[in-house]
Design a protein around this motif. Structure first.
Motif, PDB file in Angstrom:
ATOM      1  N   ARG A 196      16.439   5.664   8.183  1.00  0.00           N
ATOM      2  CA  ARG A 196      16.125   5.906   6.775  1.00  0.00           C
ATOM      3  C   ARG A 196      14.859   5.148   6.403  1.00  0.00           C
ATOM      4  O   ARG A 196      14.668   4.003   6.809  1.00  0.00           O
ATOM      5  N   ILE A 197      13.998   5.791   5.607  1.00  0.00           N
ATOM      6  CA  ILE A 197      12.699   5.219   5.263  1.00  0.00           C
ATOM      7  C   ILE A 197      12.563   5.126   3.748  1.00  0.00           C
ATOM      8  O   ILE A 197      12.852   6.080   3.026  1.00  0.00           O
ATOM      9  N   THR A 198      12.123   3.975   3.279  1.00  0.00           N
ATOM     10  CA  THR A 198      11.779   3.819   1.868  1.00  0.00           C
ATOM     11  C   THR A 198      10.282   3.524   1.778  1.00  0.00           C
ATOM     12  O   THR A 198       9.685   2.990   2.713  1.00  0.00           O
ATOM     13  N   GLN A 199       9.687   3.868   0.654  1.00  0.00           N
ATOM     14  CA  GLN A 199       8.247   3.677   0.464  1.00  0.00           C
ATOM     15  C   GLN A 199       7.958   2.351  -0.232  1.00  0.00           C
ATOM     16  O   GLN A 199       8.813   1.822  -0.955  1.00  0.00           O
ATOM     17  N   PRO A 200       6.752   1.824  -0.067  1.00  0.00           N
ATOM     18  CA  PRO A 200       6.351   0.653  -0.855  1.00  0.00           C
ATOM     19  C   PRO A 200       6.353   0.995  -2.342  1.00  0.00           C
ATOM     20  O   PRO A 200       6.149   2.148  -2.724  1.00  0.00           O
ATOM     21  N   ASP A 201       6.562  -0.014  -3.160  1.00  0.00           N
ATOM     22  CA  ASP A 201       6.562   0.186  -4.604  1.00  0.00           C
ATOM     23  C   ASP A 201       5.931  -1.025  -5.257  1.00  0.00           C
ATOM     24  O   ASP A 201       5.691  -2.052  -4.604  1.00  0.00           O
ATOM     25  N   SER A 202       5.662  -0.924  -6.554  1.00  0.00           N
ATOM     26  CA  SER A 202       5.066  -2.058  -7.256  1.00  0.00           C
ATOM     27  C   SER A 202       5.315  -1.929  -8.745  1.00  0.00           C
ATOM     28  O   SER A 202       5.584  -0.831  -9.256  1.00  0.00           O
ATOM     29  N   ALA A 203       5.185  -3.047  -9.442  1.00  0.00           N
ATOM     30  CA  ALA A 203       5.336  -3.043 -10.898  1.00  0.00           C
ATOM     31  C   ALA A 203       4.255  -2.189 -11.567  1.00  0.00           C
ATOM     32  O   ALA A 203       4.563  -1.401 -12.469  1.00  0.00           O
ATOM     33  N   PRO A 204       2.973  -2.276 -11.157  1.00  0.00           N
ATOM     34  CA  PRO A 204       1.955  -1.410 -11.780  1.00  0.00           C
ATOM     35  C   PRO A 204       2.222   0.078 -11.567  1.00  0.00           C
ATOM     36  O   PRO A 204       1.972   0.887 -12.462  1.00  0.00           O
ATOM     37  N   ARG A 205       2.728   0.449 -10.381  1.00  0.00           N
ATOM     38  CA  ARG A 205       3.012   1.868 -10.148  1.00  0.00           C
ATOM     39  C   ARG A 205       4.126   2.350 -11.057  1.00  0.00           C
ATOM     40  O   ARG A 205       4.064   3.448 -11.614  1.00  0.00           O
TER      41      ARG A 205
END
Length: 318
Positions: A196-205
């Motif tokens: 299973r793969i999750t993507q990077p994320d961020s508060a600005p996104r």
């Protein structure tokens, strides 16, 4: 801590198949001094199918295709790659890394190997955070040019090296380290585990997505309000007015600007004109600029283009 930058090239990529033929990587310390760089060539055990999304000539790899038959298949380097990517005290980076992580995932499934298990970051995503431009996905070459990094594209190890230099340039521009860059924009790493793969994320996104959704809802409400207004006032259209026989269509951004669109439609109806939301059915198309698919469809169907400023001035004189 050490950094691993990697890039993958495939002989072919389909929805459930990605036959890896080259794995390039660079290992660096926190000062971006290169500790090791290597290009691992693999026998993809299949034909090369290198076309773009339109089925035309796509990526051209800088290798002789027949040479790949001399190299081992993916299972022979699987353990080496796991050790490289899953090492302790390691940050893993790529460019548009989700694609390459997915290629690894598909190959492990293809050969019935245990899933990779590591976290990863994406220099493309870090760049988007630094630029606060989440609607623009820059290619590695574009980013390299903007940051003054030179490289030869599409040799996996060179792409990996360019990715490292792009990350280094980004850190220098922001006045911080790679870890500092991640912390500055509250970036959470992507992850692969148990296939299973999750993507990077961020508060600005997430903030960008929140604002975009708010704007989407505002446009939808404005669009609905505009057509309620059109339907309500259509029957009040003056017969035999100066705009009799003229069928108008507005650009979407004008339709959604109720302060402008309602006033224009009201004036059009008062002079005998009509309104349609279908550009192919109009004979007068109003937009701020003569651009876009909607405008092209109207002009192709024979409509005259009239700039918003011009038609506003003309209607005000009626």
């Amino acid at each position: 801590m050490k950094y691993v930058f990697f890039d993958i090239e495939c002989a072919c990529v389909f929805k459930h198949v990605a036959k890896i033929c080259a794995f390039g990587y660079v290992v660096a310390d926190e000062s971006f001094a290169v500790l090791k760089r290597e290009e691992i060539l693999l026998n993809p055990k299949g034909k090369f199918h290198l076309t773009d999304r339109k089925g035309k000539q796509g990526l051209v790899l800088p290798y002789e295709y027949e040479d790949f038959k001399r190299y081992p298949a993916f299972p022979a380097v699987y353990a080496q790659l796991k050790e490289l990517l899953e090492g302790e005290d390691t940050l893993v980076f790529g460019h548009a890394t989700l694609n390459d992580v997915n290629y690894l995932n598909l190959e492990t499934k293809r050969y019935k190997l245990p899933s990779f298990r590591f976290s990863y970051h994406d220099t493309q995503f870090l760049y988007m955070n630094c630029e606060n431009a989440f609607g623009r996905q820059c290619g590695l070459q574009t980013m390299a040019e903007e940051l003054g990094v030179e490289f030869t594209p599409h040799r996996a190890v060179d792409d990996a090296y360019a990715t490292m230099r792009v990350c280094e340039a980004l850190c220098k521009r922001e006045g911080t380290s790679a870890q500092g860059l991640i912390e500055k924009y509250a970036v959470t790493a992507g992850r692969i585990s148990k296939y299973r793969i999750t993507q990077p994320d961020s508060a600005p996104r997430r903030e960008y997505e929140r604002i975009r959704e708010e704007n989407r809802e505002k446009r939808a409400k404005a669009h609905e309000e505009f057509f309620r207004f059109v339907n309500k006032h259509m029957h009040r259209r003056k017969q035999g007015g100066s705009l009799e026989g003229k069928i108008f269509c507005f650009a979407k951004e004008i339709e959604d600007d109720n302060a402008v669109s309602k006033k224009l439609v009201e004036a059009i109806f008062a002079s005998g004109g009509r309104y349609t939301s279908h550009p192919a059915e109009c004979n007068v198309y109003i937009g701020r600029t003569q651009e876009g698919v909607r405008c092209n469809n109207a002009i192709t169907a024979g409509a005259a283009f009239v700039p918003l400023d011009t038609i506003t001035n003309a209607l005000e004189k009626l």
